[in-house]
Design an enzyme around this catalytic site. Structure first.
Site, PDB file in Angstrom:
ATOM      1  N   SER A 156       0.970  -1.066   0.137  1.00 44.22           N
ATOM      2  CA  SER A 156      -0.037  -0.045  -0.060  1.00 44.22           C
ATOM      3  C   SER A 156       0.712   1.352   0.172  1.00 44.22           C
ATOM      4  CB  SER A 156      -0.841  -0.009   1.485  1.00 44.22           C
ATOM      5  OG  SER A 156      -1.457   1.188   1.473  1.00 44.22           O
ATOM      6  N   TYR A 169      -1.882  -1.184  10.297  1.00 44.28           N
ATOM      7  CA  TYR A 169      -2.047  -1.442   8.838  1.00 44.28           C
ATOM      8  C   TYR A 169      -0.481  -1.043   8.418  1.00 44.28           C
ATOM      9  CZ  TYR A 169      -3.963  -1.187   4.068  1.00 44.28           C
ATOM     10  OH  TYR A 169      -4.353  -1.189   2.799  1.00 44.28           O
TER      11      TYR A 169
HETATM   12  N1  LIG Z   1      -8.825  -0.394  -1.049  1.00 45.46           N
HETATM   13  C1  LIG Z   1      -7.928   0.606  -1.036  1.00 45.46           C
HETATM   14  O1  LIG Z   1      -7.940   1.684  -0.825  1.00 45.46           O
HETATM   15  C2  LIG Z   1      -6.558  -0.217  -0.847  1.00 45.46           C
HETATM   16  C3  LIG Z   1      -5.386   0.625  -0.773  1.00 45.46           C
HETATM   17  C4  LIG Z   1      -4.155   0.260  -0.540  1.00 45.46           C
HETATM   18  C5  LIG Z   1      -3.942  -1.054  -0.437  1.00 45.46           C
HETATM   19  N2  LIG Z   1      -4.939  -1.936  -0.510  1.00 45.46           N
HETATM   20  C6  LIG Z   1      -4.638  -3.342  -0.304  1.00 45.46           C
HETATM   21  O2  LIG Z   1      -5.244  -4.081  -1.358  1.00 45.46           O
HETATM   22  C7  LIG Z   1      -5.474  -5.636  -0.965  1.00 45.46           C
HETATM   23  C8  LIG Z   1      -6.896  -5.654  -1.645  1.00 45.46           C
HETATM   24  O3  LIG Z   1      -7.902  -5.144  -0.884  1.00 45.46           O
HETATM   25  P1  LIG Z   1      -9.167  -4.658  -1.873  1.00 45.46           P
HETATM   26  O4  LIG Z   1      -9.117  -3.023  -2.111  1.00 45.46           O
HETATM   27  O5  LIG Z   1      -9.394  -5.457  -2.744  1.00 45.46           O
HETATM   28  O6  LIG Z   1     -10.222  -4.664  -0.542  1.00 45.46           O
HETATM   29  P2  LIG Z   1     -11.396  -5.558  -0.252  1.00 45.46           P
HETATM   30  O7  LIG Z   1     -12.026  -5.619   1.149  1.00 45.46           O
HETATM   31  O8  LIG Z   1     -12.543  -5.418  -1.320  1.00 45.46           O
HETATM   32  O9  LIG Z   1     -10.879  -7.090  -0.532  1.00 45.46           O
HETATM   33  C9  LIG Z   1     -10.051  -7.864   0.512  1.00 45.46           C
HETATM   34  C10 LIG Z   1     -10.218  -9.265   0.163  1.00 45.46           C
HETATM   35  O10 LIG Z   1      -9.658 -10.100   1.041  1.00 45.46           O
HETATM   36  C11 LIG Z   1     -10.296 -11.025   1.748  1.00 45.46           C
HETATM   37  N3  LIG Z   1      -9.594 -11.380   2.918  1.00 45.46           N
HETATM   38  C12 LIG Z   1      -9.751 -10.577   4.016  1.00 45.46           C
HETATM   39  N4  LIG Z   1      -8.956 -11.165   5.062  1.00 45.46           N
HETATM   40  C13 LIG Z   1      -8.824 -12.762   4.772  1.00 45.46           C
HETATM   41  C14 LIG Z   1      -8.323 -13.542   5.158  1.00 45.46           C
HETATM   42  N5  LIG Z   1      -7.658 -13.627   6.458  1.00 45.46           N
HETATM   43  N6  LIG Z   1      -8.059 -14.696   4.397  1.00 45.46           N
HETATM   44  C15 LIG Z   1      -8.458 -14.753   3.114  1.00 45.46           C
HETATM   45  N7  LIG Z   1      -9.062 -13.711   2.577  1.00 45.46           N
HETATM   46  C16 LIG Z   1      -9.207 -12.658   3.239  1.00 45.46           C
HETATM   47  C17 LIG Z   1     -11.558 -10.386   1.994  1.00 45.46           C
HETATM   48  O11 LIG Z   1     -12.852 -11.360   2.237  1.00 45.46           O
HETATM   49  C18 LIG Z   1     -11.876  -9.712   0.361  1.00 45.46           C
HETATM   50  O12 LIG Z   1     -12.323 -10.395  -0.493  1.00 45.46           O
HETATM   51  C19 LIG Z   1      -5.424  -5.437   0.536  1.00 45.46           C
HETATM   52  O13 LIG Z   1      -4.272  -6.105   0.740  1.00 45.46           O
HETATM   53  C20 LIG Z   1      -5.446  -4.037   1.067  1.00 45.46           C
HETATM   54  O14 LIG Z   1      -4.788  -3.778   2.262  1.00 45.46           O
HETATM   55  C21 LIG Z   1      -6.354  -1.679  -0.523  1.00 45.46           C
END
Ligand SMILES: NC(=O)c1ccc[n+]([C@@H]2O[C@H](COP(=O)([O-])OP(=O)(O)OC[C@H]3O[C@@H](n4cnc5c(N)ncnc54)[C@H](O)[C@@H]3O)[C@@H](O)[C@H]2O)c1
Length: 277
Positions: A156, A169
């Site tokens: 991130s 985080y």
């Molecule tokens: N959305 C943002 O703004 C953002 C920004 C920077 C980084 N990220 C990172 O991107 C990645 C994806 O996030 P996203 O935006 O798709 O969010 P999201 O919440 O839509 O998807 C996250 C997915 O991970 C799954 N998950 C969570 N814990 C889990 C576990 N213990 N085992 C298996 N699956 C699990 C959830 O069920 C979900 O489907 C994450 O690592 C997040 O930290 C997101």
């Protein structure tokens, strides 16, 4: 014309929705078969997770592209469950080439000295140790394949900078960079490349929720998307407040494709310039 990852097999965590689903679809469009896992149940203290129906929908989208897909419900904190999912996927699909560790959680935990111990622990367990588990379950298959491979660990912009009230985080995401670099050094001799993608705000449920809106606009009773747009835009150099999952998937696709064959150990921000500010 063959796709950019034609005939390859990708293991993707967090594939029930958001970026993980988008990666599954984008790689399938470019010829990959997919092993998709997601937790599919809620975690205490975190936003609602993807559901079994969400994961089934990801599978439907991949199959609609005429690619094969194996789905399993598995928690990245459970190494045994991850191993079983990857072992089964490789047995059915015949190989493993690409690993995308996208599963993650986010919450506003408050100041570090007041953060609940459980919140700290599950965030580190999922967002850092979960990626280590994902690597541990996959690497033996990549090495045994003898064809090299590519791993992308999702960090991130919080892997590079501080964010108030999110020390759990931010610590995990900084740790992901350390894990990525360590793996890149250890796996280079097997032609396995390891990189990280660093998204800014992404249009997924992790960002698009009432908690985020309130964080951006604490002055409003019940802020909505239009209320946060100008503030979110101030974070960036480009005139945007967030990016789409497909923007992250395109960066990931580049990293895992042969176009990036000599790129390993890097952090690739997809951040509209926010790290410049
Ligand atoms: N959305 C943002 O703004 C953002 C920004 C920077 C980084 N990220 C990172 O991107 C990645 C994806 O996030 P996203 O935006 O798709 O969010 P999201 O919440 O839509 O998807 C996250 C997915 O991970 C799954 N998950 C969570 N814990 C889990 C576990 N213990 N085992 C298996 N699956 C699990 C959830 O069920 C979900 O489907 C994450 O690592 C997040 O930290 C997101």
């Amino acid at each position: 014309m063959p796709g950019r990852v034609e005939g390859k097999v990708a293991f993707i965590t967090g594939a029930g929705r958001g970026q993980g689903r988008s990666h599954a679809v984008r790689l399938a469009e470019e010829g990959a078969d997919i092993i998709a896992i997601d937790i599919c149940h809620d975690v205490e203290g975190a936003l609602p997770m993807a559901t079994a129906e969400d994961l089934a929908e990801t599978a439907k989208l991949v199959e609609a592209l005429d690619r094969r897909v194996i789905t399993r419900q598995a928690d990245v904190r459970d190494l045994g469950a991850l191993k079983a999912a990857v072992d089964d996927g490789v047995a059915q699909l015949g190989r493993l080439d690409i690993v995308l560790a996208s599963a993650g959680v986010a919450s506003m935990g408050g100041p570090a000295h007041k953060m609940k111990v459980d919140n700290w622990k599950h965030t580190i367990d999922i967002n850092l140790s979960g990626l280590w588990n994902t690597a541990r379950a996959s690497i033996p298959h990549l090495i045994a394949g003898g064809r090299g491979g590519s791993i992308v660990l999702t960090s991130s912009v919080g892997g590079e900078r501080a964010m108030p009230n999110m020390s759990h985080y931010v610590s995990a995401k900084h740790g992901v960079i350390g894990l990525m670099r360590s793996l890149a050094v250890e796996l280079g001799e097997h032609s396995i490349r390891v990189n990280s993608v660093l998204p800014t705000n992404v249009n997924t449920p992790m960002f698009m929720n009432d908690g985020t809106y309130k964080m951006f606009r604490p002055d409003l009773e019940s802020p909505g998307l239009d209320d946060i747009r100008p503030i979110a835009q101030l974070m960036h150099v480009l005139p945007i407040g967030w990016v789409e999952p497909a923007d992250i998937s395109n960066a990931v696709l580049f990293l895992v494709s042969d176009e990036a064959r000599y790129i390993t150990g890097i952090e690739l921000p997809v951040d509209g310039g926010t790290l410049l500010k």
